[in-house]
Design an enzyme around this catalytic site. Structure first.
Site, PDB file in Angstrom:
ATOM      1  CG  MET A 124     -19.291 -34.282  27.203  1.00 24.68           C
ATOM      2  SD  MET A 124     -19.919 -33.087  28.524  1.00 24.68           S
ATOM      3  CE  MET A 124     -21.216 -32.600  27.229  1.00 24.68           C
ATOM      4  CB  THR A 139     -32.114 -36.021  34.530  1.00 24.63           C
ATOM      5  OG1 THR A 139     -31.533 -35.981  36.085  1.00 24.63           O
ATOM      6  CG2 THR A 139     -31.629 -36.845  33.659  1.00 24.63           C
ATOM      7  CD  GLN A 197     -65.962 -20.361  33.900  1.00 28.16           C
ATOM      8  OE1 GLN A 197     -66.243 -21.627  34.226  1.00 28.16           O
ATOM      9  NE2 GLN A 197     -66.352 -19.278  34.520  1.00 28.16           N
ATOM     10  CD  GLU A 229     -24.635 -28.433  28.591  1.00 31.75           C
ATOM     11  OE1 GLU A 229     -25.174 -29.451  28.343  1.00 31.75           O
ATOM     12  OE2 GLU A 229     -23.495 -28.387  29.047  1.00 31.75           O
ATOM     13  N   GLY A 253     -28.315 -32.108  28.994  1.00 31.74           N
ATOM     14  CA  GLY A 253     -28.161 -31.102  29.987  1.00 31.74           C
ATOM     15  C   GLY A 253     -28.053 -31.250  31.541  1.00 31.74           C
ATOM     16  N   GLY A 258     -58.079 -33.736  19.220  1.00 33.26           N
ATOM     17  CA  GLY A 258     -57.554 -34.845  18.317  1.00 33.26           C
ATOM     18  C   GLY A 258     -56.281 -34.221  17.363  1.00 33.26           C
ATOM     19  CG  HIS A 303     -54.432 -27.798  19.141  1.00 30.86           C
ATOM     20  ND1 HIS A 303     -53.690 -26.961  20.317  1.00 30.86           N
ATOM     21  CD2 HIS A 303     -54.068 -27.112  18.009  1.00 30.86           C
ATOM     22  CE1 HIS A 303     -53.010 -25.870  19.527  1.00 30.86           C
ATOM     23  NE2 HIS A 303     -53.303 -26.224  18.227  1.00 30.86           N
TER      24      HIS A 303
END
Length: 385
Positions: free
Chosen positions: A126, A371, A285, A248, A369, A346, A344
């Protein structure tokens, strides 16, 4: 929160998919990253397992399953394992509905057996270099020959998922002159064989993420295609494209929630194992609060999208509610995965860690699909604004 949408047969299917991924997919992740897509034999494996044709009629080798829940299980297991099935989603979830709804009996017989087995992989073209969300502005043309036996296709497409892998490309093109008074008229879908003279695959585009999902530029230079490859009626393509939007966009929403859940799983495991200042990251915490927020937000999106899945199976999912599902789930996934990567430290930026790949892979869901801005426009229109 307990889910109630799956039955025992879905659970058994999930275990089969999980075993297949662990045995035949996960060990090849780095190899397929280098290749830029899974090898063709992989799609034949998916065909043998019945994954490509879950919703295809049994007469063509498919599963004959009306529900989208089995496909949802596949999404969830792919996300959980941090792997990719390449262009599977486009092939089986986006393109199959077009063939089931608009293909003639002859076309179904010609294409569906190979579609289900993985011998014929497909893509839909498309987007053009100057046309993204505004599909009415498509400039690729298909001219019917004087004898009415062939279309001559000229133009260019870009950002085509599965464009390198595809054997058959559903190409949206203009079969009637552009009419500024009715911009949506005159568009048709021509199924172009990849081996047709004048058709060529250009650059394989390098992306931030989705390394195993090939994305390509396509070129059409006087490509001669049998008129029998017209899908549906000439000039009706815009309506066809709109008809398939709910599934979709729900597919994207379902994948996004699955990715957010996977991110929480990875971040929780990492926080328990990683020690900082002599104690696990999970003991702080802030870590607990961040993961609690992520879990709550993702659960809310999961409840929403599970209900949307039920509506889809009943044929009741509207374009506006599919837009709401996509907007909510992709935005939630973006926030959650970002927070999980932060936990996580680095290591979250290193691609050998699943969270880094999730971060890169998920960003595009707010673009393709339709924006997030397009989703908001659809929702606002549904509100009468």
């Amino acid at each position: 929160m307990k889910r109630t949408i799956f039955a025992q047969e879905h659970d058994e299917f999930r275990l089969m998919i999980r075993d297949f991924i662990a045995r035949d997919v996960a060990p090849h992740r780095e190899e397929w990253d280098e290749l830029g897509r899974p090898p063709r034999e992989f799609f034949r494996q998916l065909g043998k397992l019945g994954i490509l044709g879950i919703q295809a009629p049994e007469e063509f080798g498919g599963g004959g399953e009306a529900s989208f829940k089995y496909t949802t299980v596949v999404f969830e297991e792919i996300a959980r394992a941090g792997v990719s099935f390449g262009s599977y989603t486009v092939h089986s979830c986006l393109i199959l509905p077009y063939l089931l709804e608009y293909a003639t009996a002859e076309q179904r017989q010609r294409w569906l057996p190979g579609f289900v087995s993985g011998e014929i992989m497909t893509a839909i073209a498309m987007t053009e270099p100057g046309t993204g969300s505004d599909l009415a502005n498509i400039a690729t043309t298909a001219r019917l020959t004087d004898d009415g036996q062939h279309y001559i296709v000229n133009g260019a497409k870009t950002f085509i998922t599965g464009g390198v892998t595809a054997d058959l490309v559903l190409t949206v093109c203009r079969t009637a002159p552009y009419d500024p008074e009715d911009r949506r008229a005159g568009l048709s879908i021509i199924c172009v064989p990849a081996d047709a003279e004048g058709f060529s695959v250009g650059r394989k585009l390098d992306k931030i993420g989705l390394q195993q999902q090939d994305t390509a530029e396509l070129s059409y230079a006087d490509v001669r295609v049998p008129a029998a490859n017209l899908l549906g009626e000439a000039g009706k393509a815009f309506g066809y494209l709109a008809h398939n939007l709910p599934q979709e966009r729900l597919s994207i929403a379902l994948n996004s929630v699955a990715h957010a859940e996977a991110a929480i799983m990875h971040a929780t495991a990492y926080a328990r194992e990683r020690k900082v200042f002599g104690k696990p990251v999970a003991a702080f915490q802030n870590t607990k609060f961040v993961l609690a927020e992520c879990s709550t937000e993702t659960t809310g999106a999961r409840v929403f999208v599970d209900h949307a899945l039920e509506l889809l199976d009943r044929g009741e999912l509207t374009v506006a509610d599919a837009a709401r599902a996509k907007l909510l789930c992709t935005e939630v996934a973006g926030r959650v995965i970002d927070k999980c990567l932060q936990l996580h430290g680095g290591y979250g930026y290193i691609t050998e860690y699943p969270i880094a790949r999730l971060y890169a892979d998920t960003r595009v869901t707010r673009i393709y699909g339709g924006t997030s801005e397009v989703m908001k426009t659809i929702i606002a229109k549904d509100l009468g604004l």
